[in-house]
Design a protein around this motif. Structure first.
Motif, PDB file in Angstrom:
ATOM      1  N   UNK A  70       0.817  -1.221   0.000  1.00 27.20           N
ATOM      2  CA  UNK A  70       0.000   0.000   0.000  1.00 27.20           C
ATOM      3  C   UNK A  70       0.851   1.272   0.000  1.00 27.20           C
ATOM      4  N   UNK A  71       2.132   1.120  -0.353  1.00 25.81           N
ATOM      5  CA  UNK A  71       3.050   2.263  -0.308  1.00 25.81           C
ATOM      6  C   UNK A  71       2.598   3.412  -1.207  1.00 25.81           C
ATOM      7  N   UNK A  72       1.878   3.092  -2.272  1.00 18.09           N
ATOM      8  CA  UNK A  72       1.453   4.163  -3.186  1.00 18.09           C
ATOM      9  C   UNK A  72       0.081   4.742  -2.857  1.00 18.09           C
ATOM     10  N   UNK A  73      -0.439   4.398  -1.672  1.00 13.97           N
ATOM     11  CA  UNK A  73      -1.781   4.891  -1.323  1.00 13.97           C
ATOM     12  C   UNK A  73      -1.760   6.236  -0.617  1.00 13.97           C
ATOM     13  N   UNK A  74      -0.560   6.732  -0.298  1.00 15.11           N
ATOM     14  CA  UNK A  74      -0.471   8.054   0.312  1.00 15.11           C
ATOM     15  C   UNK A  74      -0.462   8.066   1.827  1.00 15.11           C
ATOM     16  N   UNK A  75      -0.418   6.895   2.445  1.00 15.77           N
ATOM     17  CA  UNK A  75      -0.323   6.862   3.904  1.00 15.77           C
ATOM     18  C   UNK A  75       1.121   7.121   4.339  1.00 15.77           C
ATOM     19  N   UNK A  76       1.299   7.759   5.496  1.00 17.52           N
ATOM     20  CA  UNK A  76       2.644   8.061   6.011  1.00 17.52           C
ATOM     21  C   UNK A  76       2.831   7.450   7.402  1.00 17.52           C
ATOM     22  N   UNK A  77       4.085   7.130   7.732  1.00 20.97           N
ATOM     23  CA  UNK A  77       4.393   6.702   9.098  1.00 20.97           C
ATOM     24  C   UNK A  77       4.114   7.883  10.024  1.00 20.97           C
TER      25      UNK A  77
END
Ligand SMILES: *Cc1c(COP(=O)(O)O)cnc(C)c1O
Length: 368
Positions: free
Chosen positions: A320-327
């Motif tokens: 899901x790295x390209x979904x726009x979620x951030x740590x």
């Protein structure tokens, strides 16, 4: 003397004759797909949950996926769920072409934080998948209120929660549909894969029944593109034997959990919290400590198996790295993933093993 996280062999030894006989009966009966045992188990589980219908499917993941498909959820739609669950809860949303929208969790229950759901609802939101994690149900009143106000479908992921209750209602019975997994390690597990959907919605029942047999009704007449997703007759026969024990086994888990809670009260670990309105079935007994890895290593050295459920929150999974979620975006779940540790708990686990494990946990902190 080593202690596993779960001992399925010990369970089999206790019910061996009944299980073997059930298998032999199916073999001799000659009906191997969607036979009398699947039909009977569908009735038994529906009635246990207090709903009208059950539909046996190939596994818990398919139970969730077929539910999404039956409600017409697909590309362009958003589905809200928890980032702290087995991947399948979100995977199915992606599989049907919709977008999984994650909401941070509650640090006490590990379930989706129902107070944070509304802020994530958009005009594309079609459904919520509340996941009853580790055997404790989500606050379903809050979820159903939101669903009514925003016209959303609620698909309960009850894969870890068969028999659990919220305000006296069984897991799977409150949403539009409830989904169960019979993966061997679940509280009601087969000897292979299996799953079930329960619902009061007759239209959805009909649709899922068609979807699970290649979209055909009657046979060889196809009204839609479906799937091959049936619960095996032989699994259903074995599950019916085990289902007779489910309340007893869940009660034994609760008794074991109570004992751990008492024994660990003075230790630095945080023991599981169960809300007053809930009856948990303790699919897993999950404690929390910042010294998690150290504790796991020490227990392992003493032959005690533990497990980390789950090491990575779903919004930070590579896929899901390209979904726009951030740590840092969902601080609670990200913290929990660093602190949680499941310790052995299953119906066959002896009281003195629980006492030994609790003592070892205490000692692991004393020797710091
Ligand atoms: C096990 C599980 C599933 C998937 O079930 P399978 O039968 O393995 O496909 C889905 N959601 C949760 C929360 C689970 O624990």
């Amino acid at each position: 003397m080593s202690i596993p996280l779960l001992d399925l062999h010990a369970q089999y030894e206790n019910i061996k004759e009944e299980i073997n006989q059930a298998v032999l009966n199916v073999l001799a009966g000659g009906q191997y797909i969607l036979g009398p045992n699947v039909k009977a188990l569908e009735k038994e589980i529906a009635s246990y949950c207090g709903v009208k219908y059950g539909i046996g499917v190939a596994n818990g993941t398919d139970a969730l996926m077929l539910s999404l498909v039956a409600y017409g959820i697909g590309p362009g739609d958003e589905v809200i769920t928890s980032p702290f669950t087995f991947f399948a809860s979100a995977e199915v949303i992606s599989q049907v072409g919709a977008r999984p929208v994650f909401v941070d969790i509650d640090a006490n229950t590990f379930n989706i934080d129902v107070e944070k759901i509304e802020a994530k609802i958009t005009n594309r939101t079609k459904a919520i998948i509340p996941v009853h994690i580790f055997g404790q149900m989500v606050n379903m009143d809050k979820v159903m209120n939101l669903a009514k106000r925003y016209n959303l479908i609620v698909i309960e992921d009850a894969c870890q929660a068969i028999g659990a209750e919220y305000k006296g209602k069984k897991a799977g019975s409150i949403g539009h549909v409830g989904c169960f997994s019979f993966f061997p390690t679940k509280n009601l597990g087969g000897y292979g894969d299996g799953g079930m959907i329960v619902t009061d919605d007759e239209k959805i029942l009909d649709k899922i029944k068609i979807l699970r047999v290649h979209g055909s009704s009657p046979k060889y007449y196809h009204s839609m593109v479906g799937y091959n997703s049936r619960l095996d007759e032989i699994q259903a026969a074995m599950l019916r034997v085990k289902f007779r024990y489910i309340d007893e086994w869940n009660e034994k888990r609760r008794i074991g959990a109570c004992l751990y809670n008492d024994l660990l009260i003075a230790s630095p670990v945080v023991t599981p919290f169960v809300a007053d309105e809930n009856k948990s079935v303790y699919h897993l007994y999950v404690i929390r400590t910042q010294a998690r890895d150290n504790l796991a290593n020490k227990l392992s050295a003493d032959g005690i198996s533990t497990g980390v459920y789950y090491p990575v929150p779903l919004h930070l999974q590579k896929v899901y790295a390209n979904m726009g979620y951030r740590a840092g975006e969902m601080p609670i779940v990200e913290q929990m993933c660093k602190e949680v540790l499941a310790i052995p708990l299953y119906p066959e686990l002896h009281k003195n093993d629980i006492e030994r494990i609790a003592l070892l946990i205490q000692q692991s902190f004393e020797s710091e």
